[in-house]
Design a protein around this motif. Structure first.
Motif, PDB file in Angstrom:
ATOM      1  N   ASP A  53      10.198  11.727  32.626  1.00  0.00           N
ATOM      2  CA  ASP A  53      10.096  12.158  34.084  1.00  0.00           C
ATOM      3  C   ASP A  53       9.803  10.960  35.075  1.00  0.00           C
ATOM      4  N   CYS A  54      10.543  10.651  36.642  1.00  0.00           N
ATOM      5  CA  CYS A  54       9.934   9.643  37.600  1.00  0.00           C
ATOM      6  C   CYS A  54       8.596   9.757  37.763  1.00  0.00           C
ATOM      7  N   VAL A  55       7.494   8.892  37.844  1.00  0.00           N
ATOM      8  CA  VAL A  55       6.177   8.432  38.418  1.00  0.00           C
ATOM      9  C   VAL A  55       6.481   9.169  40.124  1.00  0.00           C
ATOM     10  N   SER A  56       7.434   8.751  40.878  1.00  0.00           N
ATOM     11  CA  SER A  56       7.622   9.213  42.518  1.00  0.00           C
ATOM     12  C   SER A  56       7.463  10.767  42.521  1.00  0.00           C
ATOM     13  N   ARG A  57       7.552  11.044  41.380  1.00  0.00           N
ATOM     14  CA  ARG A  57       8.022  12.955  41.676  1.00  0.00           C
ATOM     15  C   ARG A  57       6.178  12.979  41.253  1.00  0.00           C
ATOM     16  N   GLY A  83       6.099  24.587  24.320  1.00  0.00           N
ATOM     17  CA  GLY A  83       5.463  25.422  22.847  1.00  0.00           C
ATOM     18  C   GLY A  83       5.726  24.170  21.085  1.00  0.00           C
ATOM     19  N   TYR A  84       7.055  22.976  21.732  1.00  0.00           N
ATOM     20  CA  TYR A  84       6.853  21.599  20.641  1.00  0.00           C
ATOM     21  C   TYR A  84       5.990  21.177  20.995  1.00  0.00           C
ATOM     22  N   PRO A  85       5.701  20.143  20.274  1.00  0.00           N
ATOM     23  CA  PRO A  85       4.843  18.874  20.932  1.00  0.00           C
ATOM     24  C   PRO A  85       5.875  18.267  21.509  1.00  0.00           C
ATOM     25  N   LEU A  86       4.722  17.961  22.381  1.00  0.00           N
ATOM     26  CA  LEU A  86       6.055  17.379  24.062  1.00  0.00           C
ATOM     27  C   LEU A  86       4.914  15.486  24.076  1.00  0.00           C
ATOM     28  N   LEU A  87       6.004  14.844  24.280  1.00  0.00           N
ATOM     29  CA  LEU A  87       5.788  12.904  24.854  1.00  0.00           C
ATOM     30  C   LEU A  87       6.598  12.870  25.366  1.00  0.00           C
ATOM     31  N   GLY A  88       5.620  11.743  25.526  1.00  0.00           N
ATOM     32  CA  GLY A  88       6.996  11.335  27.337  1.00  0.00           C
ATOM     33  C   GLY A  88       6.314  10.233  28.033  1.00  0.00           C
ATOM     34  N   ALA A  89       6.451  10.169  29.580  1.00  0.00           N
ATOM     35  CA  ALA A  89       5.984   8.983  30.131  1.00  0.00           C
ATOM     36  C   ALA A  89       6.434   9.216  31.715  1.00  0.00           C
ATOM     37  N   LEU A  90       5.574   8.544  32.266  1.00  0.00           N
ATOM     38  CA  LEU A  90       6.184   8.895  33.688  1.00  0.00           C
ATOM     39  C   LEU A  90       7.426   7.144  34.117  1.00  0.00           C
ATOM     40  N   THR A  91       8.464   7.333  34.322  1.00  0.00           N
ATOM     41  CA  THR A  91       9.341   6.335  33.895  1.00  0.00           C
ATOM     42  C   THR A  91       9.212   5.518  35.506  1.00  0.00           C
ATOM     43  N   ILE A  92      10.095   4.409  35.356  1.00  0.00           N
ATOM     44  CA  ILE A  92      10.254   3.260  37.144  1.00  0.00           C
ATOM     45  C   ILE A  92      12.028   3.722  36.867  1.00  0.00           C
ATOM     46  N   GLY A  93      12.376   4.737  37.155  1.00  0.00           N
ATOM     47  CA  GLY A  93      13.678   5.240  36.697  1.00  0.00           C
ATOM     48  C   GLY A  93      13.819   5.760  35.270  1.00  0.00           C
ATOM     49  N   GLU A  94      15.777   6.469  34.679  1.00  0.00           N
ATOM     50  CA  GLU A  94      15.200   7.466  33.506  1.00  0.00           C
ATOM     51  C   GLU A  94      16.896   7.039  33.452  1.00  0.00           C
ATOM     52  N   ILE A  95      16.805   7.330  32.032  1.00  0.00           N
ATOM     53  CA  ILE A  95      18.036   7.051  31.309  1.00  0.00           C
ATOM     54  C   ILE A  95      18.281   8.366  30.715  1.00  0.00           C
TER      55      ILE A  95
END
Length: 388
Positions: free
Chosen positions: A332-336, A354-366
């Motif tokens: 997910d974009c950090v500017s959001r 409900g599933y395990p969630l991992l991720g990052a606040l990004t500088i652009g998404e692909i």
């Protein structure tokens, strides 16, 4: 430390070091190395950890299994947003990685590198993780090369790494160390479903990009870009750039590039160079763009839409309706977050299924949209459901 198991079935070996220390990273990698089911390792780390090549390169180079990932402004763990910490996720399916250094070097033949990257390996029903220096000016050529060589045979998901200081520094984790102006591609034998949505709507335009240099818009409708952008944003917002910082006002009015798809591709204007607009990601010359606007409800609804699209996409990959163990991977974009502020917790709650969630606040998404194209996005929610 936290890890997930469901009965006898391994979802994904996911551990978290909340302190974000070098010792914590080394410990998590040792844990993953000791796990006999782990065949490759994804690392998501916070910029506040202050990792540098001097601190982590020896650890990365000594690690025996494929390693990939990035450093981001913040990372996501279930329903939490972390400003400091490191996630190490072990993947229990075969993983192959390719490192591309100096992607800004125009003498590099990206098509040749990509074409030979995963030679003789089938890409069907697999997922390619893509992490790139989010401040590189040459991300679009990399994305174009991947699409030209591989099309939409695999699914793609990843994002731009880097710091909110917008200072260029090493931010991409590879088996060759922590790199700057680089990309790492990881092909994993994982079925996935990808969903992409942003929730921004056009409020002014269209405008023709009459002069541009990669990620810099020089003129719109044959006039200096910032003059045109300023007139429209100040009229719509009722605010002035004279007494509001550029990014503080511009974060609510991104630029949308017209594409042959349901939603425009968003570009984030992050700073000025005189009357030039500097964006995260390339804005093509002669493209048509709009000024966009969103609100809390439209952005959160878009994140939900991305999750539903990912679920629908994943179900289409199944040959039988058998319940599987899944992991949610959220780029997910950090500017959001800057725009939503405390309401971002509602977006994260809406995405968590409900599933395990991992991720990052990004500088652009692909990501790919599933059937249309592969793209580098800004201000967009990208969700992958991963079957490991």
């Amino acid at each position: 430390m936290n890890s997930f198991r469901t009965k006898e079935v391994i979802i994904m070996f996911i551990n978290l070091d909340r302190e974000g220390t070098v010792e914590g990273l080394q410990y998590l990698l040792e844990q993953a190395d000791d796990d006999e089911n782990t065949l490759g390792v994804l690392i998501l780390a916070c910029d506040a950890n202050a990792f540098t090549p001097e601190k982590v390169d020896e650890i990365l180079k000594q690690y025996k299994k494929p390693v990939f990932g990035g450093i981001f402004p913040q990372i996501l763990f279930n329903k939490e947003v972390l400003e400091k910490g490191t996630i190490v996720a072990g993947i229990s399916q075969p993983v192959s990685t390719v490192v591309i250094k100096d992607i800004g070097d125009i003498s590099i033949d990206l098509d040749a590198i990509i074409e030979n990257a995963f030679e003789w390996q089938s890409l069907e029903n697999k997922t390619i993780f893509v992490f790139v220096d989010g401040l590189s000016q040459y991300i679009s050529p990399l994305i174009d090369s991947m699409f030209n060589c591989w099309g939409l045979i695999p699914n793609y998901i990843g994002g731009g790494a880097g710091s909110l200081s917008f200072e260029r520094k090493p931010c991409v984790f590879t088996g060759e160390g922590l790199l700057e102006d680089a990309a790492v591609l990881a092909l994993a034998d994982i079925k996935s479903g990808i969903g992409v949505a942003h929730g921004w709507k056009p409020v002014a335009g269209p405008l023709k990009v009459t002069e541009a240099d990669r990620n810099i818009i020089i003129s719109l409708n044959w006039r200096p870009a910032f003059e045109v952008y300023r007139e429209m944003v100040e009229k719509i917002s009722g605010k002035s750039f004279d007494n509001t910082g550029f990014f503080q006002l511009a974060k609510g009015f991104p630029i949308g590039i017209v594409r042959m798809a349901e939603e425009m591709v968003v570009r984030d204007p992050i700073s000025l160079d005189g009357n030039r607009l500097i964006c995260v990601g390339e804005v093509p010359l002669n493209s048509f763009v709009y000024i966009l606007k969103g609100d809390k409800d439209s952005l959160i609804a878009a994140a939900v839409k991305a999750r539903l699209l990912a679920e629908d996409c994943y179900l289409k990959t199944l040959s039988e309706k058998k319940e599987k163990s899944l992991t949610t991977f959220f780029m997910d974009c950090v500017s959001r977050v800057f725009f939503l502020q405390s309401d971002f917790n509602e977006e994260l709650e809406a995405v968590y299924a409900g599933y395990p969630l991992l991720g990052a606040l990004t500088i652009g998404e692909i990501a790919n949209t599933g059937k249309d194209y592969l793209e580098f996005y800004n201000k967009t929610s990208v969700i992958g459901l991963l079957e490991d």
